[in-house]
Design an enzyme around this catalytic site. Sequence first.
Site, PDB file in Angstrom:
ATOM      1  N   GLY A  46       0.828  -1.193   0.000  1.00 19.25           N
ATOM      2  CA  GLY A  46       0.000   0.000   0.000  1.00 19.25           C
ATOM      3  C   GLY A  46       0.862   1.241   0.000  1.00 19.25           C
ATOM      4  N   GLN A  51       3.334   9.838   1.446  1.00 19.35           N
ATOM      5  CA  GLN A  51       4.617   9.145   1.258  1.00 19.35           C
ATOM      6  C   GLN A  51       5.333   9.581  -0.019  1.00 19.35           C
ATOM      7  OE1 GLN A  51       2.728   5.049   2.058  1.00 19.35           O
ATOM      8  NE2 GLN A  51       4.808   4.818   2.821  1.00 19.35           N
ATOM      9  N   CYS A  95       7.011  -0.582   6.399  1.00 24.18           N
ATOM     10  CA  CYS A  95       6.503   0.593   5.692  1.00 24.18           C
ATOM     11  C   CYS A  95       7.570   1.086   4.725  1.00 24.18           C
ATOM     12  CB  CYS A  95       6.164   1.681   6.706  1.00 24.18           C
ATOM     13  SG  CYS A  95       5.587   3.209   5.961  1.00 24.18           S
ATOM     14  N   LEU A  96       7.144   1.474   3.530  1.00 24.68           N
ATOM     15  CA  LEU A  96       8.112   1.958   2.533  1.00 24.68           C
ATOM     16  C   LEU A  96       8.799   3.241   3.003  1.00 24.68           C
ATOM     17  CD1 LEU A  96       5.985   1.371  -0.702  1.00 24.68           C
ATOM     18  CD2 LEU A  96       7.923  -0.001   0.090  1.00 24.68           C
ATOM     19  N   HIS A 137      -3.316   0.724   8.008  1.00 27.17           N
ATOM     20  CA  HIS A 137      -1.966   1.306   7.933  1.00 27.17           C
ATOM     21  C   HIS A 137      -1.958   2.531   7.007  1.00 27.17           C
ATOM     22  CE1 HIS A 137       2.594   0.677   7.533  1.00 27.17           C
ATOM     23  NE2 HIS A 137       2.318   1.580   6.607  1.00 27.17           N
ATOM     24  N   GLU A 138      -2.584   2.389   5.822  1.00 24.51           N
ATOM     25  CA  GLU A 138      -2.544   3.487   4.840  1.00 24.51           C
ATOM     26  C   GLU A 138      -3.412   4.671   5.279  1.00 24.51           C
ATOM     27  OE1 GLU A 138      -0.213   3.324   2.818  1.00 24.51           O
ATOM     28  OE2 GLU A 138       0.142   1.187   3.072  1.00 24.51           O
ATOM     29  N   HIS A 141      -1.666   6.886   7.632  1.00 31.94           N
ATOM     30  CA  HIS A 141      -0.740   7.823   6.986  1.00 31.94           C
ATOM     31  C   HIS A 141      -1.410   9.169   6.721  1.00 31.94           C
ATOM     32  CE1 HIS A 141       3.082   5.878   6.160  1.00 31.94           C
ATOM     33  NE2 HIS A 141       2.495   4.793   5.683  1.00 31.94           N
TER      34      HIS A 141
HETATM   35 ZN   LIG Z   1       3.410   2.935   5.446  1.00 32.91          ZN
END
Ligand SMILES: [Zn+2]
Length: 177
Positions: A46, A51, A95-96, A137-138, A141
């Site tokens: 995701g 991000q 997480c990226l 999670h997304e 953000h």
């Molecule tokens: Zn993340």
Amino acid sequence: MAILPIIKFPNPILTRVSVPVTEFGPDLKEFAKDMLDTLIAAPGAGLAAPQVARNIRLIVIDDSEIDEPHYVRTLTLVNPEITAAEGKQVYKEGCLSVTDLEANVNRSERVEVSFLDLDGNPRTLSAEGRKAVILQHEIDHLDGILFIDHLSPLKREMYVKSLRKKKKDKDKEPQKS
Ligand SMILES: [Zn+2]
């Protein structure tokens, strides 16, 4: 196709609350496409707009299972909101935008999400298990929350310290001329 640069913790953009999307034009569609390209190239499960340094409420998810490498199921959610959550699960997340860390996070087992599609039409979605985790999670953000914010203060601090140490070690490396 455009791959966007993914920003990393502790970039302050990641801690801001993002604003709702109000314009549903070609620019939004192109940005969503770039986000999907970026997510698939990463690869990740995701990606949220902050991000890639844009504080708007848009997320993309790739719900393809690990054992189905050629089957990509992607979804774009604009202004997503969790309208119901139940049950509990512990899921190991990464997480990226958070380098070199995976940790167990407490999440709801099932969620219902309302959102808009890229044309501004209202939609809903129910998810459980891994997909429910990705959505939580997304959507976090978009409110400036990272998965490390769900860890104990001690664990979080240990991670921040390890990052600082890595940066220091890197700064110490001799410069190549
Ligand atoms: Zn993340």
